[in-house]
Design an enzyme around this catalytic site. Structure first.
Site, PDB file in Angstrom:
ATOM      1  N   LYS A 167     -19.205 -77.612  41.743  1.00  0.00           N
ATOM      2  CA  LYS A 167     -20.048 -77.562  40.548  1.00  0.00           C
ATOM      3  C   LYS A 167     -21.231 -78.503  40.776  1.00  0.00           C
ATOM      4  CE  LYS A 167     -19.790 -78.226  35.490  1.00  0.00           C
ATOM      5  NZ  LYS A 167     -18.928 -78.556  34.335  1.00  0.00           N
ATOM      6  N   SER A 213     -18.777 -75.356  30.321  1.00  0.00           N
ATOM      7  CA  SER A 213     -19.977 -75.463  31.108  1.00  0.00           C
ATOM      8  C   SER A 213     -19.798 -75.085  32.581  1.00  0.00           C
ATOM      9  CB  SER A 213     -20.505 -76.909  31.048  1.00  0.00           C
ATOM     10  OG  SER A 213     -19.587 -77.801  31.626  1.00  0.00           O
ATOM     11  N   SER A 237     -14.470 -77.438  29.421  1.00  0.00           N
ATOM     12  CA  SER A 237     -15.354 -76.752  30.375  1.00  0.00           C
ATOM     13  C   SER A 237     -14.723 -76.254  31.661  1.00  0.00           C
ATOM     14  CB  SER A 237     -16.527 -77.652  30.734  1.00  0.00           C
ATOM     15  OG  SER A 237     -17.487 -77.594  29.724  1.00  0.00           O
TER      16      SER A 237
HETATM   17  N1  GLN Z   1     -18.370 -77.043  25.127  1.00  0.00           N
HETATM   18  C1  GLN Z   1     -18.165 -78.453  24.980  1.00  0.00           C
HETATM   19  C2  GLN Z   1     -19.496 -79.136  24.837  1.00  0.00           C
HETATM   20  O1  GLN Z   1     -20.459 -78.468  24.745  1.00  0.00           O
HETATM   21  C3  GLN Z   1     -17.405 -78.989  26.148  1.00  0.00           C
HETATM   22  C4  GLN Z   1     -18.227 -79.133  27.358  1.00  0.00           C
HETATM   23  C5  GLN Z   1     -17.479 -79.704  28.513  1.00  0.00           C
HETATM   24  O2  GLN Z   1     -16.249 -79.709  28.547  1.00  0.00           O
HETATM   25  N2  GLN Z   1     -18.226 -80.233  29.453  1.00  0.00           N
HETATM   26  O3  GLN Z   1     -19.598 -80.326  24.795  1.00  0.00           O
END
Ligand code: GLN
Length: 483
Positions: free
Chosen positions: A76, A151, A175
């Protein structure tokens, strides 16, 4: 070539059915042919990959290979990679070449894995749909009009479309698990402190945790083994031996106590998903597990608490991107203040700015007690709910996401509905627990993920529970049409 799992590919390398160079070429070709449709990679490191593959083959020839030697892999783009562009999905880091490797990257390099490239992601890991990336949205390989989740959507889409046998993700509020669910692959978010955060660009430091994404629990066991362990560069990394996750994977789960939280099966949940998860529960009963309803009464407070804590931490973490030492700098700044202001307002995207503003507000004098401190207290209550539940059950099971993959653009103008995609995953981060998502079925051609939550440092059990399910089902073997 068939769609083999990472574990199977590792065996092929060991028995010399294929070389790492051949395997790497195969995945690079697939990325070339299919990633125009998906946009799952920000950077493809072709030359670097072929060189690493060559070295891996040489190492194998000398008989010095481990299980990951020569396995193509993706990182990532939140993990710093020395000499390679590391963007975190943001314009502000579009010109950033990392001078060092994240500990996770170093561990994969040391294990001989071959870096294919860096995967697309929501900017600074903020999002649930991958639409917040400076590099454009990622498409879901099961339906190109839908989001892959976020994400870590680039990693999830790339694994689902078989552009890489495995990838890393990070999970601050869901995410790893939510994109794994929406793309029909497996992913595990380890216990907070299990995997080093050194060199993993910080979003919300008390919640962020890296973990692997792949087709099967067996692959995850191998990858997690490589990633885990104490790191003196990360003060929150826990000095606790890493068990051999592969050793217990095949142990039976007879007598396993599964808890179904009633708050996970209420109105917000798509009825087809509920049915799929209950079918999975029946599979576990056939394998000898017992099932009981439990309650996690503070579940509905997890989103509001998270959306105070995570922005508060991000507003502090992202202060370092100021246009001075690295990253984007605006043209012709008038003075230092203008440099800060314009570099940040031109470099960050809208969602990141929204979070920085919320976080700065929540931490400001006079509001700290009302918001941040209160959110931390709720965090304590959420943790207590889980601890109580784990007195009665060994794992908690439910859906990963309340809906299957939604349409691109569907939630972009409604941040709260976007935030609700993580209703089942966020509490786990607030409590620091390990949890995973594995494929459990399909509705209208879209994959559905089952969520398994474990007690602190119980990754070994989670992987075993998931692997036992994957031995009697084949949802994890499906490949989207056209790939
Ligand atoms: N969707 C959540 C956010 O927008 C979690 C994101 C994540 O786990 N990095 O913060």
């Amino acid at each position: 070539m068939e769609y083999k799992t990472l574990t199977e590919l590792s065996k092929e390398l060991t028995t010399k059915k294929i070389s790492s160079v051949e395997l790497t070429q195969f995945f690079l070709e697939r990325i070339k042919s299919f990633d125009k449709k998906l946009n799952s990679f920000i950077t493809v490191t072709e030359d670097h990959a072929l060189q690493m593959a060559k070295q891996a083959d040489e190492q194998r020839a000398k008989g010095e290979a481990g299980r990951l030697t020569g396995i193509p892999f993706a990182q990532k783009d939140i993990f710093c990679t020395r000499g390679i562009k590391t963007t975190c999905g943001s314009k502000i880091l579009d010109n950033f070449i990392s001078p060092y490797d994240a500990t996770v990257v170093k561990r994969f390099n040391d294990a001989g894995a071959v870096l294919l490239g860096k995967t697309n992601m929501d900017e600074f890991a903020m999002g649930s749909s991958n639409e917040n990336s400076y590099y454009g949205p990622v498409k879901n390989p099961w339906d190109l009009e839908r989001v892959p989740g976020g994400s870590s959507g680039g990693s999830a889409a790339a694994v689902a479309a078989y552009l890489t046998p495995g990838a890393t993700g990070t999970d601050t509020g869901g995410s790893i698990r939510q994109p794994a669910a929406l793309c029909g692959i497996s992913g595990i978010k380890p216990t907070y402190g299990r995997v080093s955060r050194y060199g993993m660009i910080a979003f919300a430091s008390s919640l962020d945790q890296g973990g692997p994404m792949a087709r099967t629990a067996e692959d995850l066991a191998l990858l997690l083994q490589t990633m885990s362990g104490f790191d003196e560069h990360d003060s929150t990394s826990v000095d606790k031996p890493v068990p051999d996750y592969l050793k217990t994977l095949n142990d039976p789960i007879k007598g396993l106590r599964i808890g179904l939280p009633k708050e996970f099966f209420n109105q917000g949940l798509d009825s087809e998903i509920s049915k799929i998860i209950h079918d999975a529960v029946r599979e576990y009963e056939k394998l000898g597990a017992t099932v009981k309803e439990i309650s996690l009464p503070n579940t509905e407070l997890s989103i509001p608490a998270y959306y105070v804590i995570a922005p508060a931490e991000c507003s502090s973490n992202l202060a370092r991107f100021d246009g001075v030492r690295y990253g984007y700098r605006c043209d012709n700044p008038k003075d230092l203040e203008d440099l800060y202001k314009r570099s940040r307002s031109e470099g960050f995207g809208n969602e990141v700015k929204r979070r920085i503003m919320i976080g700065t507000y929540a931490l400001s004098a006079g509001y700290y007690d009302a918001y941040y401190l209160k959110a931390q207290k709720i965090r304590g209550l959420i943790r207590d709910d889980f601890m109580k539940a784990f007195n009665e059950v060994d794992v908690i099971l439910g859906p990963t996401s309340p809906t299957p993959a939604f349409k691109l653009g569907e939630k972009m103008n409604d941040p709260v509905s976007m935030y609700l995609s993580d209703i089942y995953t966020i509490a786990v981060n607030l409590a620091g627990l390990p949890a995973m998502s594995i494929p459990a079925g399909f509705t209208k051609g879209l994959p559905i993920g089952m969520h398994l939550i474990g007690n602190l440092f119980d990754e070994e059990r989670l992987l075993k529970v998931a692997h036992n399910y994957q031995k009697v089902t084949d949802w994890h073997t499906k490949i989207p049409e056209g790939f």
